[in-house]
Design a protein around this motif. Structure first.
Motif, mmCIF file in Angstrom:
data_model
loop_
_atom_site.group_PDB
_atom_site.id
_atom_site.type_symbol
_atom_site.label_atom_id
_atom_site.label_comp_id
_atom_site.label_asym_id
_atom_site.label_seq_id
_atom_site.Cartn_x
_atom_site.Cartn_y
_atom_site.Cartn_z
ATOM 1 N N PRO A 138 29.686 125.661 51.970
ATOM 2 C CA PRO A 138 30.907 125.218 52.251
ATOM 3 C C PRO A 138 32.144 125.996 51.464
ATOM 4 C CG PRO A 138 29.710 123.953 50.565
ATOM 5 C CD PRO A 138 28.749 125.245 50.981
ATOM 6 N N ARG A 139 33.226 125.681 52.027
ATOM 7 C CA ARG A 139 34.511 125.987 51.576
ATOM 8 C C ARG A 139 34.870 125.382 50.120
ATOM 9 N NH1 ARG A 139 39.066 124.966 54.670
ATOM 10 N NH2 ARG A 139 40.084 126.898 53.458
ATOM 11 N N GLY A 140 35.649 125.896 49.175
ATOM 12 C CA GLY A 140 35.758 125.387 47.983
ATOM 13 C C GLY A 140 35.043 125.534 46.944
ATOM 14 N N VAL A 141 34.590 124.962 45.970
ATOM 15 C CA VAL A 141 33.773 125.076 44.944
ATOM 16 C C VAL A 141 32.411 124.270 45.233
ATOM 17 C CG1 VAL A 141 33.341 125.060 42.400
ATOM 18 C CG2 VAL A 141 35.568 125.295 43.435
ATOM 19 N N SER A 142 31.382 124.915 45.348
ATOM 20 C CA SER A 142 30.151 124.391 45.498
ATOM 21 C C SER A 142 28.920 125.025 44.887
ATOM 22 C CB SER A 142 29.962 124.206 47.064
ATOM 23 O OG SER A 142 29.615 125.574 47.489
ATOM 24 N N ASP A 143 27.772 124.185 44.405
ATOM 25 C CA ASP A 143 26.656 124.686 43.914
ATOM 26 C C ASP A 143 25.543 124.232 44.790
ATOM 27 O OD1 ASP A 143 27.877 126.118 41.951
ATOM 28 O OD2 ASP A 143 28.026 124.343 40.604
ATOM 29 N N THR A 144 24.754 125.014 45.407
ATOM 30 C CA THR A 144 23.532 124.784 46.465
ATOM 31 C C THR A 144 22.371 125.166 45.808
ATOM 32 O OG1 THR A 144 25.274 124.780 48.102
ATOM 33 C CG2 THR A 144 22.873 124.414 48.691
ATOM 34 N N ASP A 145 21.321 124.537 45.725
ATOM 35 C CA ASP A 145 19.971 125.121 45.377
ATOM 36 C C ASP A 145 19.081 125.252 46.474
ATOM 37 O OD1 ASP A 145 20.877 124.706 42.734
ATOM 38 O OD2 ASP A 145 19.906 122.858 42.086
ATOM 39 N N PHE A 146 18.281 126.349 46.265
ATOM 40 C CA PHE A 146 17.273 126.453 47.153
ATOM 41 C C PHE A 146 15.808 126.840 46.518
ATOM 42 C CE2 PHE A 146 21.308 127.748 48.807
ATOM 43 C CZ PHE A 146 21.299 127.704 50.288
ATOM 44 N N PHE A 147 14.802 126.739 47.407
ATOM 45 C CA PHE A 147 13.509 126.797 46.759
ATOM 46 C C PHE A 147 12.671 127.651 47.583
ATOM 47 C CE2 PHE A 147 15.296 122.750 45.445
ATOM 48 C CZ PHE A 147 14.976 122.691 43.993
ATOM 49 N N SER A 148 11.768 128.489 46.998
ATOM 50 C CA SER A 148 10.744 129.318 47.608
ATOM 51 C C SER A 148 9.720 128.503 48.212
ATOM 52 C CB SER A 148 10.175 130.469 46.743
ATOM 53 O OG SER A 148 9.387 129.887 45.845
ATOM 54 N N ALA A 149 8.863 129.011 49.111
ATOM 55 C CA ALA A 149 8.017 128.289 49.937
ATOM 56 C C ALA A 149 6.812 128.059 49.076
ATOM 57 C CB ALA A 149 7.411 129.297 51.032
ATOM 58 N N ASN A 150 6.231 126.746 49.121
ATOM 59 C CA ASN A 150 5.152 126.273 48.233
ATOM 60 C C ASN A 150 5.605 125.974 46.908
ATOM 61 O OD1 ASN A 150 2.874 125.535 49.457
ATOM 62 N ND2 ASN A 150 1.723 127.601 48.918
ATOM 63 N N TYR A 151 6.724 125.815 46.874
ATOM 64 C CA TYR A 151 7.462 125.660 45.424
ATOM 65 C C TYR A 151 6.847 124.260 45.027
ATOM 66 C CZ TYR A 151 10.518 125.214 41.340
ATOM 67 O OH TYR A 151 11.085 124.913 39.982
ATOM 68 N N PRO A 152 6.353 124.113 43.752
ATOM 69 C CA PRO A 152 6.471 124.979 42.417
ATOM 70 C C PRO A 152 4.986 125.640 42.589
ATOM 71 C CG PRO A 152 5.703 122.684 41.754
ATOM 72 C CD PRO A 152 5.938 122.747 43.284
ATOM 73 N N ARG A 153 3.959 125.610 43.603
ATOM 74 C CA ARG A 153 2.935 126.296 43.604
ATOM 75 C C ARG A 153 3.227 127.661 44.031
ATOM 76 N NH1 ARG A 153 1.912 122.056 46.863
ATOM 77 N NH2 ARG A 153 1.749 123.181 48.776
ATOM 78 N N GLY A 154 2.155 128.667 44.037
ATOM 79 C CA GLY A 154 2.437 129.973 44.162
ATOM 80 C C GLY A 154 2.792 130.449 45.639
ATOM 81 N N PHE A 155 3.922 131.338 45.651
ATOM 82 C CA PHE A 155 4.402 131.852 46.913
ATOM 83 C C PHE A 155 3.134 132.622 47.641
ATOM 84 C CE2 PHE A 155 6.544 134.614 49.605
ATOM 85 C CZ PHE A 155 7.612 134.039 50.177
ATOM 86 N N PRO A 156 2.892 132.481 48.864
ATOM 87 C CA PRO A 156 1.935 133.355 49.675
ATOM 88 C C PRO A 156 1.877 134.710 49.383
ATOM 89 C CG PRO A 156 2.954 131.887 51.419
ATOM 90 C CD PRO A 156 3.799 131.811 49.910
#
Length: 1032
Positions: free
Chosen positions: A410-428
């Motif tokens: 988005p425009r303006g000031v923002s913080d967006t969180d993202f997670f890897s697949a299978n989080y918090p377990r192991g990524f493939p």
């Protein structure tokens, strides 16, 4: 201090409330102060002994001993009835089939003037249902915030065996007469002071709970599998289907789309079972068989539900999920969505299922592409209404990674969180995943790794690769490196995993993308050159909260620049389409003498080019002088009002309103309204996409003397183009007691058809509405109509006219009229043409008839003349006439001394061949010619044989004009008196000239005269004597 207070209470005992009470033996009564006051200011005391006994014990809260008399003394700065509350508690013990006591008893006379709360605690054994009956006062459910108006409020609190507490409040005068409670309960009744209470409030009974079941009818949708599963930790319960029935304590699967009765062996199966509703969506290389659409389902609405869609595409391709706007946001498994609608995307790999992510509505993720095969699930709890989102499913591009996530930051000031697949377990193992980020313009982004775990790599290494959008050159970083900071532009981030030791914890990553503005503001300095220039107004019209406007370095939501002032404006992240620029200007004069004679043209001044948006409207406020009127004229022709059938579809629209904001109407050019006069202050607003391109002039404004009406229109209708006339603020109503007039000027050869096409009449509280029509200069009204009387809606007006309307004080409804004026050719011209044609025909007929009559009479006269005889001493007469009129006896116009031949034949002198041969003075109006007469028949009186003054009276021939002019009145000059011969005398005629109209000789021979006169001559022809007398 305490001792002093007690002494004070003892001294004032005689003035306090004193009462003796005796509670029931099964009631526990507590008297408490509801005011948080010190004991010396408010307390209840027990008195032992006689009335004057001074032994007392005072308390702020006192519990009375059941079944014993006690004397209470209330001493408080406030009235005791308001300062103290009474709590009366009783117990009811129930077995499997009885309760003791069997009724909720009350003591009506106990503290009846106080606020009382009666509480009954009911206890029942397990597998027992408690029934409460309220025979006298049926109850109705209320919310906790609602109060009972009659002063009686019930509260029922239930406590389940698991410790769950539910509370419900009730008021009297409802429909609930019975309450069934399968658990422990507490019933309370709060009674306000002065209210009576019955000795028995309710009755209580207990019954053992019978083994109950529940039947549900289910019809699955086509291609849908319904699975009913039992929670392993739940109580014993089975699900059954069929006539047998066939029961299963763990699971039931329904695959056919037909109505099926499902029976549960427990009364509340929603607490034991959950339902999964599954569909399959197969995709080819081109398209998929459907979208993820789950309408409100009637299947098991009170169960915990899981809606799943299994998706599959050909190998090497991906299925693509497009989320509805604005998008989805990703959450960790430990969190839940606010609306309790949780979406999960899973992909099936050779190593097993992998969770791409858990998502909630309202986020930045717009698209997810998943390789080969996967599942989308929606979890909804049993107590929530299903409100699903529709996902569009398409065949995505060929990808060589686990998944691709696309996000619009988005425009303006923002913080967006993202997670890897299978989080918090192991990524493939040995796989990769990509995020595509779209960063708005004039913004910087920063990537921060919040939490991560690294794999134990056997081959390769874990890394992150950054690319600019559509860029080929990337930046490689490890998980411990500093990630991109304050960068601009859209980018992609790819996470690579290595070949790991699966016995150890795997790769996981939680990162955040922060966005902030980096653009430079648009600066504009407004420095008007005129002191009386326009006032500028800029405001936001979009919902973008990140547009920042400043005036002289001060942030403002709306900017106003007064006329003649200098201002420095700046705009940061403000798109042109999100701003609205308007301007206004005031025009007026103090008195009519100081007003401009030629008027003022409404034009749009030049706007500063540095402004970040276009000028969309300009308003002129026109201030009239005292006893003045504002006149509005179009400088390029006439105006027309925007009305149905003649809408203003041009590039500019003019809105005219009165000073108080009341709308008059919208106007544009090319109409029939020549002038609009308003007896009040007026605002004119020009609106266009860009007014700077259309600077005007729009109107010519002048000020004139006060008018009698609120508004006057001067209208010049055109032939072939009907003029529509609407009342101010149409189709809404006119203002109360306002008037409006139209002066309709018609060309002289045309008339007008007036049609009142749309009339809305109010119900008048005071006065009446009027519609009047009268022609210009005439006091008579052609039409006069009120709201309470019916009249014609169509009227023909033959000339220019007034159309006047006035409003009343409406009580209901409004007064509005739409009129139509159509020009027609006037009927007078048509009638005049017809009458003229008829007159011409009649005139021609009269001329022909006159000529015919003259010819016939001439022939008759010739016959009469040839038969004329001389009668001695007889009288001249006309055959068929008996007498002569006497109207000529006093007139000597018929007496001639001599008659010229030219006078006799003067009617022939107009012929072209004679015009040039006579003198000018003979070319005038001919006078009467001489007519011969025949002698009278016998019996007709003789006339006196005298001179001209005794001439006999003659009766003229019928249908003939006989008037003679006096010689003095003619233009012919008198001729000399000369003697004439017999053949030249009027008394004789030559036979050779009888049949000749000109009496000219056509043959030779001697003169052969005929005596015309029947009377003897008075005088013989002689030469004129010395006196100059003339002889005949």
């Amino acid at each position: 201090m305490l001792l002093l207070g007690i002494v004070t209470l003892l001294l004032n005992m005689s003035e306090c409330l004193r009462m003796t009470v005796r509670p029931d033996k099964d009631a526990t009564v507590t008297v408490s102060s509801s005011l948080f006051l010190p004991l010396e200011q408010c307390s209840v005391c027990t008195v032992s002994g006689a009335e004057n006994d001074t032994q007392t014990a005072c308390h702020s809260s006192l519990t009375l001993v059941p079944d014993e008399d006690v004397t209470l003394l209330f001493n408080c700065t406030e009235p005791p009835q308001s300062a103290f509350v009474i709590l009366i508690h009783r117990k009811i013990e129930c077995t499997n089939d009885t309760c003791s006591p069997a009724a909720g008893a009350a003591q009506p006379s106990l503290f009846s003037e106080f606020i009382r709360t009666l509480v009954w605690g009911l206890s029942v054994p397990e597998k027992t249902v408690l029934s409460l009956d309220f025979p006298g006062d049926r109850l109705k459910e209320m919310t906790e915030s609602e109060l009972c108006q009659d002063g009686y409020q019930y509260t029922v609190t239930r406590t389940s065996t698991e410790g769950e507490v539910k509370t419900q409040t009730y008021c009297r005068n409802g429909l609930v007469a019975h309450l069934h409670i399968p658990s422990q309960a507490t019933v309370s009744l709060q009674v306000q002071k002065g209210r009576e209470v019955d000795s028995s409030v309710f009755t209580a009974t207990a019954k053992p709970i019978k083994k109950q079941s529940r039947m549900i009818s289910v019809t699955p949708e086509p291609d849908t599998i319904v699975t009913i599963s039992r929670d392993t930790k739940a109580k014993e319960c089975s699900v059954c289907v069929g006539e047998g029935p066939t029961c299963n304590p763990k699971e039931l699967v329904l695959r056919t789309a037909r109505n099926t009765s499902v029976k549960f062996t427990c009364p509340q199966p929603q607490d034991v079972f959950s339902v999964q509703i599954n569909r399959e969506i197969d995709c080819t290389e081109i398209a998929c068989t459907g979208n993820i659409v789950q309408a409100e389902s009637s299947l098991f609405p009170d169960f915990n539900r899981s809606f799943t869609w299994d998706l599959k595409v050909p190998p090497g391709l991906a299925f693509q999920l497009d989320f509805p706007s604005p998008g989805m946001r990703q959450i960790p498994p430990s969190e839940t969505c606010p609306d309790e609608h949780t979406y999960t995307i899973i992909t099936y790999q050779r190593t097993g299922p992998t969770t791409i992510g858990i998502f909630c509505p309202d986020g930045t993720i717009t698209t997810v592409q998943v390789l080969y095969k996967g599942r989308v699930s929606l979890q909804v709890p049993g107590d929530r209404k299903l409100e699903p989102l529709d996902f569009k499913v398409t065949v995505g591009p060929e990808i060589k990674m686990l998944a691709v996530v696309k996000a619009n930051l988005p425009r303006g000031v923002s913080d967006t969180d993202f997670f890897s697949a299978n989080y918090p377990r192991g990524f493939p193992d040995d796989d990769l995943m990509r995020w595509d980020f779209t960063v708005p313009g004039m913004h910087n982004y920063t990537v921060n790794f919040l939490n991560h775990t690294e794999s134990f790599c056997r081959k390769k290494e874990v890394m992150v690769m950054y690319h600019k959008a559509h860029g080929k050159v990337g930046i490689q970083k490890t998980l411990v490196d500093t990630q991109p900071t304050h960068r601009q532009g859209s980018f992609t981030m790819t996470l690579f995993n290595c070949e790991t030791d699966r016995t150890k914890p795997g790769l996981s990553l939680n990162f955040r993308v922060s966005v902030m503005r980096s653009g430079h503001p648009v600066v504009c300095t407004v420095n008007p050159s005129e002191e009386e220039g326009p006032v500028l107004h800029i405001e936001k019209r979009g919902s973008d909260p990140y547009c920042e406007m400043r005036k002289n370095s001060v942030i403002q939501e709306k900017i106003t620049v007064p006329s003649g002032t200098k201002a420095r404006l700046s705009f940061l992240d403000c798109p042109s389409e999100d701003l609205r620029l308007t301007a206004r200007k005031t025009i007026g004069c103090q008195s009519l003498d100081s007003c401009s004679v030629s008027g003022t043209l409404l034009t749009v001044p030049k706007m500063p080019t540095c402004l970040p948006t276009l000028l969309q409207s300009f308003t002129w406020h026109l201030i009239i002088p005292v006893y003045g009127t504002v006149d509005l004229l179009s400088p390029t022709g006439n105006l027309r009002q925007s009305l149905p059938g003649q809408e203003c579809n041009g590039s500019v629209s003019l809105h005219v309103a009165e000073g108080d904001g009341s709308s008059i109407g919208y106007f544009c050019s090319e109409g029939s309204i020549r002038k609009v006069q308003v007896h009040s202050n007026v605002s004119v607003t020009a609106t266009a996409k860009d007014l700077s391109l259309i600077q005007g002039p729009f109107l010519n404004v002048s000020f004139s003397e006060k008018i009698s009406d609120s508004i006057i229109y001067t209208v010049q209708p055109r032939m072939g183009s009907p003029a529509l006339l609407a009342t101010p603020n149409w189709p809404s109503g006119m203002k109360p007691y306002s008037t409006v007039s139209w002066i309709i000027n018609l060309p002289g050869h045309l008339q007008a058809d007036l049609l009142l096409t749309n009339i809305s009449q109010p119900k008048c509280g005071q006065g009446h509405t009027f519609i009047k029509v009268q022609t210009l200069g005439s006091p008579e009204e052609i039409l006069s109509r009120r709201e309470d009387k019916e009249s014609e809606d169509k009227l023909m007006v033959p000339e220019s006219f007034y159309l006047n309307m006035s409003n009343c004080m409406p009580e209901d409804g409004h007064f509005s009229v739409l009129s139509k004026v159509t020009l027609q050719k006037t009927s007078k011209l048509l009638m005049s043409g017809i009458l003229g044609a008829v007159g011409a025909v009649l005139l021609l007929m009269i001329i022909v008839l006159t000529v015919v009559c003259l010819v016939l009479r001439k022939k008759k006269r010739k016959m009469v003349n040839e038969a004329s005889i001389y009668i001695g001493k007889g009288n001249i007469f006309i055959p068929g006439d008996s007498v002569f009129p006497k109207s000529r006896s006093d007139n000597e116009s018929h007496v001639y001394a001599s008659i010229e031949d030219t006078m006799v034949y003067s009617h022939l002198l107009r012929e072209p061949s004679y015009v040039g041969t006579i003198q000018d003075h003979f070319q005038g109006q001919p006078v009467d010619t001489y007519r011969t007469f025949m002698a009278l028949q016998d019996g007709v009186p003789e006339i006196t044989e005298t001179a001209a003054d005794h001439e006999p009276e003659l009766v003229p021939e019928k249908d003939m004009y006989r008037s003679f002019l006096d010689p003095s009145e003619t233009f012919i000059p008198s001729r000399p008196r000369t003697p004439i011969d017999r053949q030249d005398s009027m008394g004789f005629m030559d036979r050779r000239m009888v049949d000749n109209e000109l009496y000219t000789f056509k043959s030779t021979g001697d003169i052969n005269t005929i005596r015309l006169s029947g009377a003897n001559q008075i005088l013989d022809p002689e030469t004129i004597d010395s006196e100059g007398e003339e002889s005949i």
